[in-house]
Motif scaffolding. Structure first.
Motif, PDB file in Angstrom:
ATOM      1  N   ALA A  47      53.036  -3.156 -84.251  1.00 59.90           N
ATOM      2  CA  ALA A  47      52.397  -2.699 -83.015  1.00 59.90           C
ATOM      3  C   ALA A  47      50.914  -2.431 -83.237  1.00 59.90           C
ATOM      4  CB  ALA A  47      53.096  -1.429 -82.513  1.00 59.90           C
ATOM      5  N   TYR A  48      50.581  -1.858 -84.391  1.00 63.14           N
ATOM      6  CA  TYR A  48      49.183  -1.578 -84.709  1.00 63.14           C
ATOM      7  C   TYR A  48      48.374  -2.873 -84.716  1.00 63.14           C
ATOM      8  CZ  TYR A  48      46.527   2.566 -86.181  1.00 63.14           C
ATOM      9  OH  TYR A  48      45.717   3.670 -86.202  1.00 63.14           O
ATOM     10  N   ALA A  49      48.981  -3.944 -85.213  1.00 59.04           N
ATOM     11  CA  ALA A  49      48.278  -5.231 -85.237  1.00 59.04           C
ATOM     12  C   ALA A  49      47.965  -5.706 -83.825  1.00 59.04           C
ATOM     13  CB  ALA A  49      49.124  -6.266 -85.973  1.00 59.04           C
ATOM     14  N   ILE A  50      48.879  -5.444 -82.893  1.00 60.46           N
ATOM     15  CA  ILE A  50      48.624  -5.821 -81.504  1.00 60.46           C
ATOM     16  C   ILE A  50      47.469  -4.998 -80.943  1.00 60.46           C
ATOM     17  CG2 ILE A  50      49.625  -5.999 -79.206  1.00 60.46           C
ATOM     18  CD1 ILE A  50      52.386  -6.229 -80.536  1.00 60.46           C
ATOM     19  N   VAL A 108      41.756 -11.820 -84.781  1.00 57.28           N
ATOM     20  CA  VAL A 108      42.893 -12.056 -83.889  1.00 57.28           C
ATOM     21  C   VAL A 108      43.986 -12.833 -84.604  1.00 57.28           C
ATOM     22  CG1 VAL A 108      43.630 -13.363 -81.849  1.00 57.28           C
ATOM     23  CG2 VAL A 108      41.640 -11.848 -81.725  1.00 57.28           C
ATOM     24  N   ARG A 109      43.597 -13.872 -85.365  1.00 58.55           N
ATOM     25  CA  ARG A 109      44.622 -14.649 -86.065  1.00 58.55           C
ATOM     26  C   ARG A 109      45.311 -13.789 -87.124  1.00 58.55           C
ATOM     27  NH1 ARG A 109      44.521 -20.590 -88.907  1.00 58.55           N
ATOM     28  NH2 ARG A 109      46.344 -20.240 -90.227  1.00 58.55           N
ATOM     29  N   ALA A 118      57.741  -1.582 -87.805  1.00 60.59           N
ATOM     30  CA  ALA A 118      57.542  -1.707 -86.357  1.00 60.59           C
ATOM     31  C   ALA A 118      56.225  -1.076 -85.924  1.00 60.59           C
ATOM     32  CB  ALA A 118      58.715  -1.058 -85.616  1.00 60.59           C
ATOM     33  N   LEU A 119      55.836   0.018 -86.578  1.00 56.19           N
ATOM     34  CA  LEU A 119      54.561   0.644 -86.241  1.00 56.19           C
ATOM     35  C   LEU A 119      53.407  -0.278 -86.604  1.00 56.19           C
ATOM     36  CD1 LEU A 119      52.871   3.120 -85.319  1.00 56.19           C
ATOM     37  CD2 LEU A 119      52.821   3.792 -87.731  1.00 56.19           C
ATOM     38  N   TYR A 120      53.460  -0.874 -87.788  1.00 53.54           N
ATOM     39  CA  TYR A 120      52.363  -1.739 -88.226  1.00 53.54           C
ATOM     40  C   TYR A 120      52.256  -2.999 -87.368  1.00 53.54           C
ATOM     41  CZ  TYR A 120      51.818   1.286 -92.269  1.00 53.54           C
ATOM     42  OH  TYR A 120      51.582   2.370 -93.074  1.00 53.54           O
ATOM     43  N   ALA A 154      50.176 -10.466 -88.689  1.00 58.42           N
ATOM     44  CA  ALA A 154      50.757  -9.143 -88.961  1.00 58.42           C
ATOM     45  C   ALA A 154      51.788  -8.770 -87.907  1.00 58.42           C
ATOM     46  CB  ALA A 154      49.654  -8.093 -89.024  1.00 58.42           C
ATOM     47  N   ALA A 155      51.488  -9.049 -86.643  1.00 55.85           N
ATOM     48  CA  ALA A 155      52.420  -8.714 -85.565  1.00 55.85           C
ATOM     49  C   ALA A 155      53.708  -9.521 -85.675  1.00 55.85           C
ATOM     50  CB  ALA A 155      51.763  -8.956 -84.217  1.00 55.85           C
ATOM     51  N   ALA A 156      53.619 -10.708 -86.244  1.00 58.42           N
ATOM     52  CA  ALA A 156      54.799 -11.557 -86.408  1.00 58.42           C
ATOM     53  C   ALA A 156      55.623 -11.194 -87.641  1.00 58.42           C
ATOM     54  CB  ALA A 156      54.379 -13.018 -86.484  1.00 58.42           C
TER      55      ALA A 156
END
Length: 481
Positions: free
Chosen positions: A60-63, A87-88, A56-58, A93-95
């Motif tokens: 969020a980090y991607a965002i 961005v892509r 979950a941290l990673y 990563a966020a997904a």
């Protein structure tokens, strides 16, 4: 821009090892992964236990990295083509498509440097791949110069902590806590008029209704949820833009405000830049506040779960006012046994959350000068607490509360046998005489009515005064019916 589809959208497709470099020199990295030199060194230097940083941290980090890339591109500091690839990669990563690329242990630099560089390296290599470039020394996107542009671990790690915490509590913990409260409230209203005996000090007390008792649990859980939600205000302020020590060195003017606005746009969260970046970097007060909110919810959950398992005790040698769903065999040796397993699990989760809050509080007090370097242990405990608390509420609701029924015969029998109904007589015959009646009934094995009549109370007077249904106040009012 349109990116070419790669053969391996969530992996490099290579085997063996490749050479990556950082300021310390060359190091071999598994070729099938996107991470780079600093991630690999961290895997070697911090192989402590099996505790891995939460995905979950990673995510969020991607965002956070996506927001930074967009802001840097809009400010003319980052080539639009590179920004688009970053961005892509961040979106993937966020997904969760790149979860396997974030293998680091919780136990690392207290600022979270290794995790920040893990994200930078993975995003840089994946973005380079999307642009048709190579990995490592052949990559077209640099982890520091491009992905980490205008940023430091010291401001992005706390920013990612806050975003991850807000998303977890908003999307999991609070909805599950409130759903449990609602399910309990449904049963409170269903049983609003079922008179039962109250208990204080684990001893018989005056009557109330089952609905009134359950309404207390509902109200306690809702109040805890409200306090938890209020605690989130403390983590809506972001450190991003403070860079290394809070001065904003190497970040352009207004970067903190811009990235906070971009993150608010991307997440739907009410995020703003922290008004004082020195406090944002030097303290963990916001996380401590959320952890305390989680602890408060855990305490409410524990009280509720414990009451339920006491009331379900039996079936022949306990209270057994509640009939719990029979989810699984309760014993490997005693056939037919049914145990309050969901309640027990909830109590254990509550204890874990309380313990983890103690760690967070102690870590929050460890700030030194311009940086608190206890961040990984804090985010590990807060995210773990938020996750298991939400899950426990959901499991307790689905597998127990929604299937609980009353043992109405047991409830009625306790009321009939209660000595504390004598409380209603006290205003009419005096406290001392009422106490004498109760003691006589208890010591001689009499009903309360029998003892009262033997001590001179008229039968008609007793029957008029000692009516449990008139001793419970106004259940409909109490439950808003």
């Amino acid at each position: 821009m349109a990116f070419p589809e790669t053969d391996h959208p969530i992996g490099t497709g290579a085997t063996g090892v490749r050479i990556e470099t950082d300021a310390m020199g060359e190091i071999e990295v598994p070729a099938e992964h996107y991470w780079g030199a600093q991630t690999q060194r961290s895997l070697q230097h911090f192989a402590i236990g099996d505790d891995r940083m939460h995905t979950a941290l990673y995510r969020a980090y991607a965002i956070v990295k996506k927001a930074a890339a967009l802001v840097n591109a809009e400010g003319g500091r980052l080539d639009p083509e590179l920004a688009g690839a970053i961005v892509r990669a961040c979106d993937e990563a966020a997904a969760g498509l790149l979860d396997d690329e974030f293998p680091l242990y919780v136990w690392q630099s207290g600022s979270g440097t290794q995790s920040n560089m893990n994200v930078n390296e993975v995003i840089a290599n994946r973005a380079s791949q999307l642009l048709g470039g190579g990995l490592g020394r052949e990559r077209l996107v640099h982890p520091n110069d491009h992905v980490n542009l205008a940023q430091s671990t010291n401001d992005t790690f706390p920013t990612a902590m806050h975003v991850a915490t807000l998303l977890e509590v908003r999307d999991n913990t609070l909805p599950q806590l409130l759903a449990l409260a609602a399910a309990i409230g449904d049963r409170a209203r269903r049983w609003h008029d079922v008179v039962k005996i109250g208990r204080t000090h684990l001893q018989d007390a005056t009557p109330l209704t089952v609905g009134q008792e359950w309404s207390g649990w509902e109200a306690q859980l809702r109040a805890a949820a409200s306090r938890l939600e209020q605690s989130l205000d403390a983590v809506c302020e972001l450190a991003a833009g403070g860079t290394a020590v809070g001065t904003g060195i190497n970040a352009p003017e207004g970067f903190g405000e811009a990235i906070a606005a971009k993150l608010a746009e991307l997440t739907g969260l009410p995020l703003v830049t922290a008004p004082n970046k020195f406090a944002a970097l030097g303290s963990l007060d916001g996380m401590v506040a959320v952890s305390a909110g989680l602890r408060g919810a855990a305490i409410a959950l524990m009280k509720t779960a414990n009451d339920m398992r006491w009331l379900a005790s039996g079936p022949r040698a306990g209270l057994h006012e509640l009939r719990l769903p029979e989810n699984e065999p309760g014993s490997s040796i005693m056939p037919g046994k049914v145990n309050p397993t969901q309640q027990e699990a909830a109590v254990m989760v509550a204890l874990q959350v309380i313990g983890e809050d103690s760690i967070v509080a102690a870590a929050g007090a460890q700030g030194n000068f311009e940086l608190n370097t206890m961040r990984p242990i804090v985010i590990d405990n807060v995210l773990h607490s938020a996750r298991i608390l939400g899950d426990a509420c959901g499991q307790l609701r689905v597998h127990s509360v929604e299937g609980i029924e009353l043992d109405r015969e047991a409830v009625a029998a306790y009321v009939d046998r209660s000595l504390m109904l004598v409380t209603a007589l006290s205003p009419h015959i005096g406290y001392d005489r009422a106490a004498e009646i109760a003691h006589k009934a208890d010591h001689e094995g009499l009903t309360l009515r029998e003892a009262a009549l033997r001590l001179g109370v008229e039968a008609a007077e007793f029957d008029r005064i000692v009516d449990p249904s008139t001793m419970v106040g106004d259940p409909k009012r109490d439950l808003g019916l």
